[in-house]
Scaffold this motif. Structure first.
Motif, short mmCIF file in Angstrom:
data_model
loop_
_atom_site.label_atom_id
_atom_site.label_comp_id
_atom_site.label_asym_id
_atom_site.label_seq_id
_atom_site.Cartn_x
_atom_site.Cartn_y
_atom_site.Cartn_z
N PRO A 55 0.81 -1.22 0.00
CA PRO A 55 0.00 0.00 0.00
C PRO A 55 0.85 1.28 0.00
CG PRO A 55 -0.89 -1.57 1.58
CD PRO A 55 0.44 -2.10 1.12
N ALA A 56 1.97 1.26 0.69
CA ALA A 56 2.86 2.42 0.70
C ALA A 56 3.52 2.60 -0.66
CB ALA A 56 3.90 2.29 1.80
N PHE A 57 3.88 1.49 -1.34
CA PHE A 57 4.43 1.58 -2.69
C PHE A 57 3.44 2.28 -3.62
CE2 PHE A 57 7.08 -2.57 -2.28
CZ PHE A 57 8.14 -1.87 -1.74
N ALA A 58 2.17 1.91 -3.49
CA ALA A 58 1.14 2.47 -4.36
C ALA A 58 0.98 3.97 -4.15
CB ALA A 58 -0.18 1.75 -4.12
N GLU A 59 1.20 4.46 -2.96
CA GLU A 59 1.07 5.89 -2.65
C GLU A 59 2.34 6.68 -2.97
OE1 GLU A 59 -1.53 7.58 -1.68
OE2 GLU A 59 -2.83 5.85 -1.45
N ALA A 60 3.47 6.01 -2.97
CA ALA A 60 4.78 6.70 -3.06
C ALA A 60 5.06 7.25 -4.45
CB ALA A 60 5.89 5.73 -2.66
N ASP A 61 5.92 8.26 -4.48
CA ASP A 61 6.42 8.74 -5.76
C ASP A 61 7.29 7.69 -6.42
OD1 ASP A 61 5.38 11.48 -5.82
OD2 ASP A 61 6.67 11.79 -4.08
N LEU A 62 8.03 6.94 -5.61
CA LEU A 62 8.88 5.86 -6.11
C LEU A 62 8.86 4.72 -5.10
CD1 LEU A 62 11.02 4.75 -8.09
CD2 LEU A 62 12.75 5.93 -6.74
N GLY A 63 8.53 3.54 -5.56
CA GLY A 63 8.56 2.34 -4.72
C GLY A 63 9.67 1.42 -5.18
N ILE A 64 10.50 0.99 -4.24
CA ILE A 64 11.62 0.08 -4.56
C ILE A 64 11.44 -1.19 -3.75
CG2 ILE A 64 14.12 -0.26 -4.55
CD1 ILE A 64 14.43 2.80 -4.65
N ALA A 65 11.28 -2.31 -4.45
CA ALA A 65 11.10 -3.59 -3.77
C ALA A 65 12.40 -4.38 -3.79
CB ALA A 65 10.00 -4.41 -4.46
N ILE A 66 12.64 -5.07 -2.69
CA ILE A 66 13.75 -6.01 -2.61
C ILE A 66 13.32 -7.26 -3.38
CG2 ILE A 66 15.22 -7.36 -1.04
CD1 ILE A 66 15.52 -4.28 -0.76
N ALA A 68 13.90 -10.34 -3.32
CA ALA A 68 13.56 -11.56 -2.59
C ALA A 68 12.27 -11.39 -1.79
CB ALA A 68 14.70 -11.94 -1.65
N GLY A 69 11.57 -10.29 -2.03
CA GLY A 69 10.34 -10.01 -1.28
C GLY A 69 9.14 -10.74 -1.81
N THR A 70 7.98 -10.37 -1.28
CA THR A 70 6.74 -11.01 -1.69
C THR A 70 6.34 -10.57 -3.09
OG1 THR A 70 5.35 -9.26 -0.78
CG2 THR A 70 5.92 -11.07 0.71
N GLU A 71 5.55 -11.40 -3.74
CA GLU A 71 5.12 -11.11 -5.11
C GLU A 71 4.34 -9.80 -5.20
OE1 GLU A 71 2.41 -13.11 -8.59
OE2 GLU A 71 3.45 -14.43 -7.19
N VAL A 72 3.47 -9.56 -4.22
CA VAL A 72 2.67 -8.33 -4.27
C VAL A 72 3.55 -7.09 -4.12
CG1 VAL A 72 2.04 -8.20 -1.81
CG2 VAL A 72 0.52 -7.25 -3.53
N ALA A 73 4.60 -7.16 -3.34
CA ALA A 73 5.53 -6.04 -3.21
C ALA A 73 6.25 -5.80 -4.53
CB ALA A 73 6.54 -6.30 -2.09
N ILE A 74 6.69 -6.87 -5.16
CA ILE A 74 7.42 -6.76 -6.43
C ILE A 74 6.51 -6.20 -7.52
CG2 ILE A 74 8.52 -8.13 -8.25
CD1 ILE A 74 9.63 -9.90 -5.92
N GLU A 75 5.27 -6.65 -7.55
CA GLU A 75 4.33 -6.18 -8.58
C GLU A 75 3.91 -4.73 -8.38
OE1 GLU A 75 3.24 -7.69 -11.37
OE2 GLU A 75 4.63 -9.32 -10.92
N THR A 76 3.87 -4.26 -7.14
CA THR A 76 3.40 -2.91 -6.85
C THR A 76 4.49 -1.86 -6.97
OG1 THR A 76 1.85 -3.91 -5.29
CG2 THR A 76 2.09 -1.54 -5.18
N ALA A 77 5.72 -2.25 -6.73
CA ALA A 77 6.85 -1.30 -6.75
C ALA A 77 7.17 -0.83 -8.16
CB ALA A 77 8.07 -1.95 -6.12
N ASP A 78 7.82 0.32 -8.25
CA ASP A 78 8.26 0.85 -9.53
C ASP A 78 9.59 0.25 -9.97
OD1 ASP A 78 6.16 2.94 -9.78
OD2 ASP A 78 7.13 3.73 -7.99
N VAL A 79 10.44 -0.07 -9.00
CA VAL A 79 11.77 -0.62 -9.24
C VAL A 79 11.94 -1.86 -8.37
CG1 VAL A 79 14.25 -0.17 -9.00
CG2 VAL A 79 12.72 1.67 -9.71
N VAL A 80 12.58 -2.88 -8.92
CA VAL A 80 12.86 -4.10 -8.15
C VAL A 80 14.37 -4.32 -8.12
CG1 VAL A 80 12.51 -6.60 -7.99
CG2 VAL A 80 10.66 -5.13 -8.83
N LEU A 81 14.90 -4.49 -6.93
CA LEU A 81 16.33 -4.79 -6.78
C LEU A 81 16.51 -6.29 -6.96
CD1 LEU A 81 17.18 -2.61 -3.66
CD2 LEU A 81 17.48 -2.05 -6.07
#
Length: 102
Positions: A55-66, A68-81
């Motif tokens: 939810p914070a990724f969706a609100e943020a100007d830029l979301g960066i997911a790790i 190795a994180g969850t699928e929903v975090a990876i799908e919602t973020a703008d950038v994936v490490l």
């Protein structure tokens, strides 16, 4: 902004040269904090790896997911490490600044 304790958050914030650190945030508070920052005219980046970060990724100007994180975090973020190495955030910053200069 992190759910971690203040001591850990302050240490990481200092390592990354952050001007502000918000610690001990519950999952439902993360997106509300992002909304508050935006209302104040601030630009924000959210970095995380879990379902509670989406939810914070969706609100943020830029979301960066790790990566190795969850699928929903990876799908919602703008950038994936992909390498799941938070130090890569510094590389993202450097590349972004170089791109803006160009």
């Amino acid at each position: 902004m992190t759910g971690d304790n203040s001591r850990v958050a302050t240490y990481v914030g200092e390592k990354f040269g952050l001007s502000k650190v918000i610690a001990e945030v519950l999952p439902h508070e993360k997106s509300n904090n992002v909304k508050d920052l935006k209302r104040g005219g601030k630009k924000d980046t959210v970095i995380g790896n879990g379902i509670n970060d989406a939810p914070a990724f969706a609100e943020a100007d830029l979301g960066i997911a790790i990566g190795a994180g969850t699928e929903v975090a990876i799908e919602t973020a703008d950038v994936v490490l992909v390498n799941s190495n938070p130090v890569d955030i510094l590389t993202i910053i450097k590349l972004s600044k170089a791109s803006r200069r160009k």
